[in-house]
Design an enzyme around this catalytic site. Structure first.
Site, mmCIF file in Angstrom:
data_model
loop_
_atom_site.group_PDB
_atom_site.id
_atom_site.type_symbol
_atom_site.label_atom_id
_atom_site.label_comp_id
_atom_site.label_asym_id
_atom_site.label_seq_id
_atom_site.Cartn_x
_atom_site.Cartn_y
_atom_site.Cartn_z
ATOM 1 N N HIS A 162 0.861 -1.189 0.000
ATOM 2 C CA HIS A 162 0.000 0.000 0.000
ATOM 3 C C HIS A 162 0.900 1.243 0.000
ATOM 4 O O HIS A 162 1.947 1.261 0.664
ATOM 5 C CB HIS A 162 -0.873 0.052 1.266
ATOM 6 C CG HIS A 162 -2.145 -0.727 1.188
ATOM 7 N ND1 HIS A 162 -2.661 -1.422 2.264
ATOM 8 C CD2 HIS A 162 -3.040 -0.898 0.173
ATOM 9 C CE1 HIS A 162 -3.807 -1.992 1.912
ATOM 10 N NE2 HIS A 162 -4.057 -1.704 0.653
ATOM 11 N N CYS A 256 -2.310 3.318 8.947
ATOM 12 C CA CYS A 256 -3.383 2.439 8.450
ATOM 13 C C CYS A 256 -4.591 2.428 9.380
ATOM 14 O O CYS A 256 -5.706 2.130 8.953
ATOM 15 C CB CYS A 256 -2.907 1.004 8.324
ATOM 16 S SG CYS A 256 -1.367 0.763 7.486
HETATM 17 N N1 ARG Z 1 -4.389 -6.734 6.601
HETATM 18 C C1 ARG Z 1 -4.749 -5.512 5.949
HETATM 19 C C2 ARG Z 1 -4.785 -5.734 4.457
HETATM 20 O O1 ARG Z 1 -3.968 -6.457 3.969
HETATM 21 C C3 ARG Z 1 -3.790 -4.430 6.319
HETATM 22 C C4 ARG Z 1 -4.156 -3.112 5.750
HETATM 23 C C5 ARG Z 1 -3.151 -2.027 6.042
HETATM 24 N N2 ARG Z 1 -3.641 -0.796 5.630
HETATM 25 C C6 ARG Z 1 -2.954 0.180 5.067
HETATM 26 N N3 ARG Z 1 -3.540 1.303 4.865
HETATM 27 N N4 ARG Z 1 -1.732 0.004 4.634
HETATM 28 O O2 ARG Z 1 -5.591 -5.192 3.755
#
Ligand code: ARG
Length: 271
Positions: A162, A256
């Site tokens: 991300h 996040c």
């Molecule tokens: N386990 C979540 C996923 O894989 C983690 C999300 C993390 N969020 C972020 N904004 N980086 O979607």
């Protein structure tokens, strides 16, 4: 940025794996996760930010990572289109939350776009990440709907799946950047976009230092090297540490766990 949405971690767990950080055989310490989340909540408050809450939902363990819920422009909410079915159920709860409070809720894009976890506002422009979760093709469609001024950035390392793990706007001049996460062309775009970048080492990036919450001149992050602390200090920022060990087990850190509610995005033709 001073107003944030957060989702308490009462149903948080690692019960599936959709990124390289998630390992279902590793146990989450639920009490520790709660105390880490509350410490982050308290740190935002102590720095002068305000936090609004959305109720967590059983069976949606990643809803705690509310950054992925959507994009905000003024009083407009664009819900995300999650790539993985495990997270697709979050959308209706988020849309209801915003609609009930009088926000204008747009149609989510057809192609995947994972909200502010993958697209961050820098100086009135949307930096849109793609290549891992969000699809590049989502952005022209979003532009057609909103007219937003955007720059697109390709992510190339699955550990930085991300954008908010690899890029963190600090103010209108400066941002944290993990160069290793981007392809060469995108890095050029980013260096043109950000007049005063702070480039992180791979190690700093993997410690989730770019996944920070900025409240005024405070930067809340899960880990900070002396080098980075010094570079931030030179620019007038103080660092507050909030360990996020239990959320890193799901591939998430401080940023996040929040969705900034007061971002505004300018309009411009797509270049
Ligand atoms: N386990 C979540 C996923 O894989 C983690 C999300 C993390 N969020 C972020 N904004 N980086 O979607």
């Amino acid at each position: 940025m001073t107003r944030f949405l957060m989702c308490p971690p009462f149903h948080y767990e690692v019960s599936y794996s959709i990124n390289p950080w998630m390992n279902v055989t590793v146990d989450v310490d639920h009490d520790l996760a709660k105390s880490q989340w509350f410490r982050l909540f308290g740190a935002i408050d102590a720095c002068g930010g305000s936090v609004e809450l959305i109720d967590p939902v059983e069976g949606l363990p990643d809803m705690v990572f509310v950054a992925n819920g959507g994009l905000i422009d003024g009083e407009v909410f664009l819900p995300s289109s999650m790539r993985h079915p495990q997270r697709q159920g979050e959308k209706t709860y988020l849309c209801d939350w915003f609609a009930e409070r009088g926000w204008k809720v747009l149609e989510s894009p057809v192609d995947c776009q994972e909200g502010a976890g993958d697209a961050l506002v820098f100086n009135g422009r949307l930096a849109g990440g793609h290549g891992m979760r969000s699809q590049r093709s989502a952005y022209p469609a979003i532009h057609a709907q909103t007219g937003w001024d955007m720059r697109l950035l390709r992510l190339i390392d699955p550990r930085f799946y991300h954008l908010d793990i690899a890029f963190c706007p600090l103010n209108n001049d400066s941002a944290l950047i993990v160069p290793a996460a981007f392809d060469a062309a995108s890095l050029t775009v980013l260096r043109e976009l950000v007049p005063d970048p702070i480039e992180l080492t791979l190690q700093e990036g993997l410690a989730f230092s770019a996944n920070s919450v900025v409240v005024g001149d405070s930067v809340i992050m899960s880990a900070c090297s002396e080098r980075l602390r010094h570079l931030l200090r030179q620019r007038g920022f103080d660092v507050l540490l909030c360990d996020m060990s239990e959320f890193v087990k799901a591939g998430g850190g401080c940023r996040c766990l929040t969705l900034a509610l007061d971002t505004t995005i300018g309009e411009a033709a797509l270049t």
